[in-house]
Write an enzyme that holds these catalytic residues in place. Structure first.
Site, mmCIF file in Angstrom:
data_model
loop_
_atom_site.group_PDB
_atom_site.id
_atom_site.type_symbol
_atom_site.label_atom_id
_atom_site.label_comp_id
_atom_site.label_asym_id
_atom_site.label_seq_id
_atom_site.Cartn_x
_atom_site.Cartn_y
_atom_site.Cartn_z
ATOM 1 N N ASP A 55 4.460 -5.987 9.699
ATOM 2 C CA ASP A 55 5.554 -5.651 10.617
ATOM 3 C C ASP A 55 5.520 -6.530 11.869
ATOM 4 O OD1 ASP A 55 6.671 -3.748 9.016
ATOM 5 O OD2 ASP A 55 5.696 -2.053 9.988
ATOM 6 N N THR A 88 -1.312 7.495 -0.608
ATOM 7 C CA THR A 88 -2.612 7.335 -1.282
ATOM 8 C C THR A 88 -3.394 6.136 -0.769
ATOM 9 O OG1 THR A 88 -1.713 5.869 -2.975
ATOM 10 C CG2 THR A 88 -1.566 8.230 -3.414
ATOM 11 N N ARG A 132 0.845 -1.194 0.000
ATOM 12 C CA ARG A 132 0.000 0.000 0.000
ATOM 13 C C ARG A 132 0.875 1.236 0.000
ATOM 14 N NH1 ARG A 132 -4.787 0.630 4.274
ATOM 15 N NH2 ARG A 132 -3.048 1.060 5.652
ATOM 16 N N ASP A 189 0.166 -2.813 12.280
ATOM 17 C CA ASP A 189 0.638 -3.258 10.966
ATOM 18 C C ASP A 189 0.943 -4.755 11.015
ATOM 19 O OD1 ASP A 189 2.502 -3.935 8.805
ATOM 20 O OD2 ASP A 189 2.410 -1.805 8.353
HETATM 21 C C1 PRP Z 1 -1.373 -4.537 4.520
HETATM 22 C C2 PRP Z 1 -2.223 -5.789 4.699
HETATM 23 C C3 PRP Z 1 -3.034 -5.792 3.441
HETATM 24 C C4 PRP Z 1 -3.249 -4.333 3.186
HETATM 25 C C5 PRP Z 1 -4.650 -3.988 3.612
HETATM 26 O O1 PRP Z 1 -0.307 -4.780 3.688
HETATM 27 O O2 PRP Z 1 -1.482 -6.941 4.888
HETATM 28 O O3 PRP Z 1 -2.375 -6.388 2.339
HETATM 29 O O4 PRP Z 1 -2.312 -3.606 3.966
HETATM 30 O O5 PRP Z 1 -4.937 -2.687 3.327
HETATM 31 P P1 PRP Z 1 -6.014 -2.269 2.219
HETATM 32 O O6 PRP Z 1 -7.236 -3.108 2.457
HETATM 33 O O7 PRP Z 1 -6.244 -0.820 2.527
HETATM 34 O O8 PRP Z 1 -5.421 -2.469 0.868
HETATM 35 P P2 PRP Z 1 0.847 -3.695 3.381
HETATM 36 O O9 PRP Z 1 0.493 -2.948 2.154
HETATM 37 O O10 PRP Z 1 1.109 -2.895 4.618
HETATM 38 O O11 PRP Z 1 2.076 -4.593 3.009
HETATM 39 P P3 PRP Z 1 2.897 -5.664 3.882
HETATM 40 O O12 PRP Z 1 1.989 -6.861 4.103
HETATM 41 O O13 PRP Z 1 4.049 -5.979 3.002
HETATM 42 O O14 PRP Z 1 3.286 -5.015 5.181
HETATM 43 N N1 URA Z 2 -2.741 -2.960 7.021
HETATM 44 C C1 URA Z 2 -2.398 -3.368 8.260
HETATM 45 O O1 URA Z 2 -1.435 -4.143 8.429
HETATM 46 N N2 URA Z 2 -3.118 -2.930 9.300
HETATM 47 C C2 URA Z 2 -4.176 -2.097 9.161
HETATM 48 O O2 URA Z 2 -4.803 -1.729 10.174
HETATM 49 C C3 URA Z 2 -4.513 -1.677 7.861
HETATM 50 C C4 URA Z 2 -3.783 -2.133 6.808
#
Ligand code: PRP
Ligand code: URA
Length: 209
Positions: free
Chosen positions: A203, A108, A104, A200
């Site tokens: 993380d 944005t 993400r 997160d």
């Molecule tokens: C997080 C989560 C989803 C996304 C959800 O991933 O694991 O994939 O955000 O958010 P959305 O519904 O608003 O799209 P992130 O983009 O943080 O990547 P990561 O898993 O690599 O930390």
């Molecule tokens: N992605 C995450 O990991 N946590 C949230 O709360 C939203 C998006």
């Protein structure tokens, strides 16, 4: 809402509460994600098709059911969805695993693809997309878009915590996709994080940040 199921089993709820706790460390967090995925998978896979085969028991021959046809594909959305894969493989060890890489944009909140590799033939498999978090729904919609572009048809989306905004967006974009949720939370905050959520997920699973 049709095709949206909240899996509110007490064991799932208990483990989600442990996940939310900011004092839960990386190893315990990762283990809990896997355990919840297995408990959710048990329910979400109850409609897998069966076929009868002949088996000889120590007593006699009988016809008895096994999973039919091309089996399952588990497709985690990287990174956080990876944490749910082993929980599902514990239930269906023969499942194939695809990967969709999305992150993400911090400003944005829109998803960006960086990887996509799916097992073939994808069109004959039941596909379980995993991601612990369904927030705005942008990542989930993009992942299902990719899978459908590659020919995927029978798609389930499994998340541990969802915001109403994400559920509505995914359901509107892909009403045929069966959505399984561990807990439906209150809302998103200004940074598009789920409230109360768990922070997160990526993380916390991988110990980054
Ligand atoms: C997080 C989560 C989803 C996304 C959800 O991933 O694991 O994939 O955000 O958010 P959305 O519904 O608003 O799209 P992130 O983009 O943080 O990547 P990561 O898993 O690599 O930390
Ligand atoms: N992605 C995450 O990991 N946590 C949230 O709360 C939203 C998006």
């Amino acid at each position: 809402m049709e095709n949206v199921t909240i899996l509110d089993h007490p064991l799932i709820q208990h483990k989600i509460s442990m996940l939310r706790d900011k004092n839960t460390g990386t190893n315990e967090f990762r283990n809990l994600i896997g355990e919840i995925a297995m408990l959710m998978g048990f329910e979400a896979l109850r409609d897998l098709p069966l076929m009868d085969v002949e088996v000889e028991t120590p007593i006699e021959k009988c016809m008895t059911p096994v999973l039919a046809g091309k089996k399952l594909a588990v497709v985690p959305i990287l990174r956080a969805g990876l944490g749910m894969v082993n929980g599902i493989l514990a239930l269906v060890p023969s499942a194939k695993v695809g990967h969709i890489g999305l992150y993400r944009d911090e400003e944005t909140h829109e998803p960006h693809e960086y990887y996509c590799k799916l097992p073939s033939p994808i069109e004959l498999r039941t596909i379980v997309v995993t991601d612990p978090m369904l927030a705005t729904g942008g990542s989930a919609v993009a992942a299902v878009d990719f899978i459908k572009q590659h020919g995927g048809r029978h798609i389930k989306f499994m998340c541990i915590i969802a915001a109403p905004e994400g559920v509505n967006r995914l359901h509107e974009a892909h009403p045929d996709v069966q959505i399984y949720i561990g807990h439906l939370d209150r809302c998103l905050n200004d940074a598009a994080y789920i409230c109360p959520g768990l922070g997160d997920a990526g993380d916390r699973i991988f110990g980054t940040k």
